[in-house]
Write a protein that holds these residues in place. Structure first.
Motif, PDB file in Angstrom:
ATOM      1  N   LEU A 145      -0.865  -8.813  11.533  1.00 23.39           N
ATOM      2  CA  LEU A 145       0.111  -9.868  11.771  1.00 23.39           C
ATOM      3  C   LEU A 145      -0.571 -11.241  11.842  1.00 23.39           C
ATOM      4  O   LEU A 145      -0.070 -12.226  11.274  1.00 23.39           O
ATOM      5  CB  LEU A 145       0.879  -9.600  13.066  1.00 23.39           C
ATOM      6  CG  LEU A 145       1.994 -10.556  13.434  1.00 23.39           C
ATOM      7  CD1 LEU A 145       3.075 -10.537  12.363  1.00 23.39           C
ATOM      8  CD2 LEU A 145       2.579 -10.201  14.776  1.00 23.39           C
ATOM      9  N   ALA A 146      -1.717 -11.310  12.518  1.00 24.47           N
ATOM     10  CA  ALA A 146      -2.449 -12.581  12.604  1.00 24.47           C
ATOM     11  C   ALA A 146      -2.903 -13.023  11.216  1.00 24.47           C
ATOM     12  O   ALA A 146      -2.823 -14.215  10.876  1.00 24.47           O
ATOM     13  CB  ALA A 146      -3.642 -12.432  13.539  1.00 24.47           C
ATOM     14  N   LEU A 147      -3.354 -12.071  10.407  1.00 24.89           N
ATOM     15  CA  LEU A 147      -3.790 -12.393   9.051  1.00 24.89           C
ATOM     16  C   LEU A 147      -2.625 -12.921   8.213  1.00 24.89           C
ATOM     17  O   LEU A 147      -2.752 -13.932   7.511  1.00 24.89           O
ATOM     18  CB  LEU A 147      -4.403 -11.153   8.390  1.00 24.89           C
ATOM     19  CG  LEU A 147      -4.897 -11.310   6.964  1.00 24.89           C
ATOM     20  CD1 LEU A 147      -6.065 -12.289   6.933  1.00 24.89           C
ATOM     21  CD2 LEU A 147      -5.304  -9.973   6.391  1.00 24.89           C
ATOM     22  N   ILE A 148      -1.485 -12.280   8.300  1.00 24.29           N
ATOM     23  CA  ILE A 148      -0.304 -12.699   7.544  1.00 24.29           C
ATOM     24  C   ILE A 148       0.155 -14.078   7.992  1.00 24.29           C
ATOM     25  O   ILE A 148       0.488 -14.937   7.165  1.00 24.29           O
ATOM     26  CB  ILE A 148       0.833 -11.657   7.688  1.00 24.29           C
ATOM     27  CG1 ILE A 148       0.446 -10.383   6.932  1.00 24.29           C
ATOM     28  CG2 ILE A 148       2.149 -12.203   7.174  1.00 24.29           C
ATOM     29  CD1 ILE A 148       1.379  -9.220   7.178  1.00 24.29           C
ATOM     30  N   GLN A 202      -1.695 -16.424   9.264  1.00 23.99           N
ATOM     31  CA  GLN A 202      -2.660 -17.398   8.754  1.00 23.99           C
ATOM     32  C   GLN A 202      -2.421 -17.675   7.270  1.00 23.99           C
ATOM     33  O   GLN A 202      -2.451 -18.817   6.830  1.00 23.99           O
ATOM     34  CB  GLN A 202      -4.089 -16.885   8.982  1.00 23.99           C
ATOM     35  CG  GLN A 202      -5.158 -17.874   8.588  1.00 23.99           C
ATOM     36  CD  GLN A 202      -5.086 -19.151   9.407  1.00 23.99           C
ATOM     37  OE1 GLN A 202      -4.859 -19.130  10.599  1.00 23.99           O
ATOM     38  NE2 GLN A 202      -5.293 -20.279   8.744  1.00 23.99           N
ATOM     39  N   GLN A 203      -2.155 -16.597   6.499  1.00 25.18           N
ATOM     40  CA  GLN A 203      -1.891 -16.761   5.069  1.00 25.18           C
ATOM     41  C   GLN A 203      -0.647 -17.605   4.843  1.00 25.18           C
ATOM     42  O   GLN A 203      -0.623 -18.481   3.970  1.00 25.18           O
ATOM     43  CB  GLN A 203      -1.736 -15.402   4.391  1.00 25.18           C
ATOM     44  CG  GLN A 203      -3.022 -14.626   4.266  1.00 25.18           C
ATOM     45  CD  GLN A 203      -2.798 -13.214   3.752  1.00 25.18           C
ATOM     46  OE1 GLN A 203      -1.668 -12.733   3.681  1.00 25.18           O
ATOM     47  NE2 GLN A 203      -3.892 -12.549   3.376  1.00 25.18           N
ATOM     48  N   ARG A 204       0.393 -17.351   5.619  1.00 28.41           N
ATOM     49  CA  ARG A 204       1.635 -18.125   5.470  1.00 28.41           C
ATOM     50  C   ARG A 204       1.425 -19.584   5.852  1.00 28.41           C
ATOM     51  O   ARG A 204       1.968 -20.495   5.205  1.00 28.41           O
ATOM     52  CB  ARG A 204       2.745 -17.507   6.317  1.00 28.41           C
ATOM     53  CG  ARG A 204       3.253 -16.206   5.759  1.00 28.41           C
ATOM     54  CD  ARG A 204       4.370 -15.642   6.589  1.00 28.41           C
ATOM     55  NE  ARG A 204       4.832 -14.384   6.020  1.00 28.41           N
ATOM     56  CZ  ARG A 204       5.694 -13.579   6.616  1.00 28.41           C
ATOM     57  NH1 ARG A 204       6.203 -13.914   7.798  1.00 28.41           N
ATOM     58  NH2 ARG A 204       6.070 -12.461   6.048  1.00 28.41           N
ATOM     59  N   LEU A 205       0.641 -19.824   6.897  1.00 27.07           N
ATOM     60  CA  LEU A 205       0.347 -21.194   7.320  1.00 27.07           C
ATOM     61  C   LEU A 205      -0.427 -21.923   6.231  1.00 27.07           C
ATOM     62  O   LEU A 205      -0.112 -23.078   5.897  1.00 27.07           O
ATOM     63  CB  LEU A 205      -0.444 -21.172   8.621  1.00 27.07           C
ATOM     64  CG  LEU A 205      -0.748 -22.514   9.271  1.00 27.07           C
ATOM     65  CD1 LEU A 205       0.558 -23.213   9.647  1.00 27.07           C
ATOM     66  CD2 LEU A 205      -1.621 -22.333  10.488  1.00 27.07           C
ATOM     67  N   ASP A 206      -1.428 -21.240   5.647  1.00 27.97           N
ATOM     68  CA  ASP A 206      -2.198 -21.843   4.558  1.00 27.97           C
ATOM     69  C   ASP A 206      -1.301 -22.134   3.347  1.00 27.97           C
ATOM     70  O   ASP A 206      -1.420 -23.190   2.721  1.00 27.97           O
ATOM     71  CB  ASP A 206      -3.354 -20.927   4.144  1.00 27.97           C
ATOM     72  CG  ASP A 206      -4.414 -20.801   5.234  1.00 27.97           C
ATOM     73  OD1 ASP A 206      -4.437 -21.665   6.145  1.00 27.97           O
ATOM     74  OD2 ASP A 206      -5.216 -19.836   5.169  1.00 27.97           O
ATOM     75  N   ALA A 207      -0.418 -21.200   3.024  1.00 24.08           N
ATOM     76  CA  ALA A 207       0.483 -21.390   1.884  1.00 24.08           C
ATOM     77  C   ALA A 207       1.432 -22.558   2.138  1.00 24.08           C
ATOM     78  O   ALA A 207       1.716 -23.357   1.231  1.00 24.08           O
ATOM     79  CB  ALA A 207       1.265 -20.114   1.617  1.00 24.08           C
ATOM     80  N   ALA A 208       1.910 -22.692   3.373  1.00 23.51           N
ATOM     81  CA  ALA A 208       2.808 -23.800   3.699  1.00 23.51           C
ATOM     82  C   ALA A 208       2.078 -25.136   3.572  1.00 23.51           C
ATOM     83  O   ALA A 208       2.633 -26.108   3.039  1.00 23.51           O
ATOM     84  CB  ALA A 208       3.371 -23.626   5.108  1.00 23.51           C
TER      85      ALA A 208
END
Length: 104
Positions: A74-77, A79-85
């Motif tokens: 969940l933490a990885l996902i 982080q990925q979503r934050l980076d994508a945003a």
């Protein structure tokens, strides 16, 4: 005159439960407040339910292996979503800047 028992009858005294007359208990004589004994299946089912409840409680607290793996994923996902945003925002800002430059 006592009868002499043959063979091992004198050595082994076995009480045959089939020969004992069963005592019938009437409903009014039964102790209603006495807790009833659970059968093996009922006992096992209760133990299974309690174990499941304990596991789910630990799962909610994040103390089980599965919960730890889930939280890491969940933490990885996140982080990925934050980076994508952030990337989308940067691309949007760059696109707006190009539009402004093209108008001039």
């Amino acid at each position: 005159m006592s009868q002499k028992k043959k063979g091992t009858q004198g050595l082994i005294e076995i009480e045959n439960p089939n020969l004992v007359k069963q005592k019938n208990v009437k409903a009014r004589d039964a102790d209603a407040e006495k807790p009833t004994e659970l059968s093996r299946r009922e006992r096992e089912e209760l133990e299974k339910q309690r174990a499941h409840e304990r596991y789910m409680k630990l799962q909610e607290q994040g103390k089980t292996e599965q919960a730890k793996k889930d939280l890491e994923r969940l933490a990885l996902i996140r982080q990925q979503r934050l980076d994508a945003a952030k990337k989308r925002e940067e691309e949007k800002a760059a696109k707006e800047a190009r539009k402004i430059e093209a108008r001039k």
